[in-house]
Design a protein around this motif. Structure first.
Motif, PDB file in Angstrom:
ATOM      1  N   PHE A  26       0.821  -1.206   0.000  1.00  0.00           N
ATOM      2  CA  PHE A  26       0.000   0.000   0.000  1.00  0.00           C
ATOM      3  C   PHE A  26       0.856   1.258   0.000  1.00  0.00           C
ATOM      4  O   PHE A  26       1.898   1.304   0.665  1.00  0.00           O
ATOM      5  CB  PHE A  26      -0.914   0.007   1.236  1.00  0.00           C
ATOM      6  N   PRO A  27       0.400   2.307  -0.715  1.00  0.00           N
ATOM      7  CA  PRO A  27       1.146   3.572  -0.703  1.00  0.00           C
ATOM      8  C   PRO A  27       1.094   4.227   0.675  1.00  0.00           C
ATOM      9  O   PRO A  27       0.231   3.897   1.493  1.00  0.00           O
ATOM     10  CB  PRO A  27       0.421   4.426  -1.750  1.00  0.00           C
ATOM     11  N   ASP A  28       2.006   5.152   0.897  1.00  0.00           N
ATOM     12  CA  ASP A  28       2.093   5.881   2.157  1.00  0.00           C
ATOM     13  C   ASP A  28       2.147   4.917   3.339  1.00  0.00           C
ATOM     14  O   ASP A  28       1.484   5.103   4.353  1.00  0.00           O
ATOM     15  CB  ASP A  28       0.924   6.869   2.296  1.00  0.00           C
ATOM     16  N   SER A  29       2.933   3.850   3.169  1.00  0.00           N
ATOM     17  CA  SER A  29       3.072   2.812   4.190  1.00  0.00           C
ATOM     18  C   SER A  29       4.547   2.483   4.367  1.00  0.00           C
ATOM     19  O   SER A  29       5.309   2.499   3.409  1.00  0.00           O
ATOM     20  CB  SER A  29       2.311   1.553   3.763  1.00  0.00           C
ATOM     21  N   ARG A  30       4.925   2.161   5.613  1.00  0.00           N
ATOM     22  CA  ARG A  30       6.335   1.844   5.885  1.00  0.00           C
ATOM     23  C   ARG A  30       6.450   1.194   7.262  1.00  0.00           C
ATOM     24  O   ARG A  30       5.567   1.351   8.109  1.00  0.00           O
ATOM     25  CB  ARG A  30       7.195   3.095   5.842  1.00  0.00           C
ATOM     26  N   VAL A  31       7.548   0.480   7.454  1.00  0.00           N
ATOM     27  CA  VAL A  31       7.876  -0.031   8.775  1.00  0.00           C
ATOM     28  C   VAL A  31       8.687   1.066   9.459  1.00  0.00           C
ATOM     29  O   VAL A  31       9.717   1.503   8.939  1.00  0.00           O
ATOM     30  CB  VAL A  31       8.681  -1.349   8.684  1.00  0.00           C
ATOM     31  N   ASP A  32       8.228   1.512  10.609  1.00  0.00           N
ATOM     32  CA  ASP A  32       8.873   2.619  11.310  1.00  0.00           C
ATOM     33  C   ASP A  32       9.900   2.155  12.333  1.00  0.00           C
ATOM     34  O   ASP A  32      10.850   2.869  12.622  1.00  0.00           O
ATOM     35  CB  ASP A  32       7.815   3.494  11.994  1.00  0.00           C
ATOM     36  N   GLY A  33       9.705   0.969  12.888  1.00  0.00           N
ATOM     37  CA  GLY A  33      10.659   0.476  13.870  1.00  0.00           C
ATOM     38  C   GLY A  33      10.261  -0.880  14.407  1.00  0.00           C
ATOM     39  O   GLY A  33       9.096  -1.257  14.381  1.00  0.00           O
ATOM     40  N   VAL A  34      11.259  -1.609  14.870  1.00  0.00           N
ATOM     41  CA  VAL A  34      11.032  -2.923  15.463  1.00  0.00           C
ATOM     42  C   VAL A  34      11.674  -2.916  16.846  1.00  0.00           C
ATOM     43  O   VAL A  34      12.824  -2.508  16.999  1.00  0.00           O
ATOM     44  CB  VAL A  34      11.651  -4.050  14.600  1.00  0.00           C
ATOM     45  N   PHE A  35      10.921  -3.333  17.851  1.00  0.00           N
ATOM     46  CA  PHE A  35      11.438  -3.441  19.212  1.00  0.00           C
ATOM     47  C   PHE A  35      11.640  -4.920  19.513  1.00  0.00           C
ATOM     48  O   PHE A  35      10.688  -5.708  19.451  1.00  0.00           O
ATOM     49  CB  PHE A  35      10.458  -2.827  20.213  1.00  0.00           C
ATOM     50  N   TYR A  36      12.867  -5.292  19.803  1.00  0.00           N
ATOM     51  CA  TYR A  36      13.201  -6.686  20.086  1.00  0.00           C
ATOM     52  C   TYR A  36      13.157  -6.923  21.589  1.00  0.00           C
ATOM     53  O   TYR A  36      13.618  -6.102  22.379  1.00  0.00           O
ATOM     54  CB  TYR A  36      14.580  -7.019  19.513  1.00  0.00           C
ATOM     55  N   ALA A  37      12.608  -8.061  21.979  1.00  0.00           N
ATOM     56  CA  ALA A  37      12.418  -8.377  23.394  1.00  0.00           C
ATOM     57  C   ALA A  37      13.750  -8.492  24.120  1.00  0.00           C
ATOM     58  O   ALA A  37      14.636  -9.216  23.672  1.00  0.00           O
ATOM     59  CB  ALA A  37      11.630  -9.668  23.532  1.00  0.00           C
TER      60      ALA A  37
END
Length: 159
Positions: A26-37
């Motif tokens: 989808f447009p205007d979509s992105r992964v902003d961050g991943v928090f690892y346990a």
């Protein structure tokens, strides 16, 4: 995150995979961050992705890898308004073609169990017009899986 409200989607270990798929689809979509346990948690281990912050069609979401206890259902869905058949086909085919499932009346389900309504604007226009135009468009839509824009437009015209 600057927003005061973020929708959190529950996943069974696949939040990062889903966020990357949505961002690519989808447009205007992105992964902003991943928090690892930082330690083991129910449904995961230290170092696993615990939460994934992502933007989907300009809206902020968080995916939580919470384990198998809760599953998505049709009581919540994502409605994506499309401008034409090409856009309708692109989103529908991406979701269904990635181990998703077709359903009725423009609904489909992605491989993680989330429901999507891929809805052409012409259908919404017909339904909001009311009267015979709405009835004809509604009747044309009922047997469809993926919405056929030309058929909805023909029903709107009464042809």
């Amino acid at each position: 995150m600057d927003d005061k409200l973020t929708t959190v989607l529950w996943f069974d270990g696949a939040a990062e995979e889903a966020a990357r798929f949505y961002a690519a689809t989808f447009p205007d979509s992105r992964v902003d961050g991943v928090f690892y346990a930082p330690a083991d948690f129910p449904g995961g281990e230290k170092g696993d992705a615990l939460t994934v912050s992502f933007t989907l069609l300009g809206r902020q979401y968080s995916g939580l890898n919470g384990g198998p206890d809760f599953k998505p259902n049709e009581s919540v869905s994502f409605m994506v308004l499309t401008d034409d058949q090409e856009e309708t086909d692109r989103y529908w085919n991406a979701i269904v073609g990635n181990d998703g499932q077709e359903s009725a009346c423009g609904w489909c389900k992605d491989k993680w169990g989330f429901s999507w309504q891929i809805t052409p604007r012409t259908l919404m226009g017909a339904l909001s017009a009311g009267g015979d135009e709405a009835r004809r468009a509604f009747e044309a839509m009922m047997p469809m899986r993926k919405i056929d824009v030309a058929a909805i437009d023909a029903a709107r015209r009464g042809s």
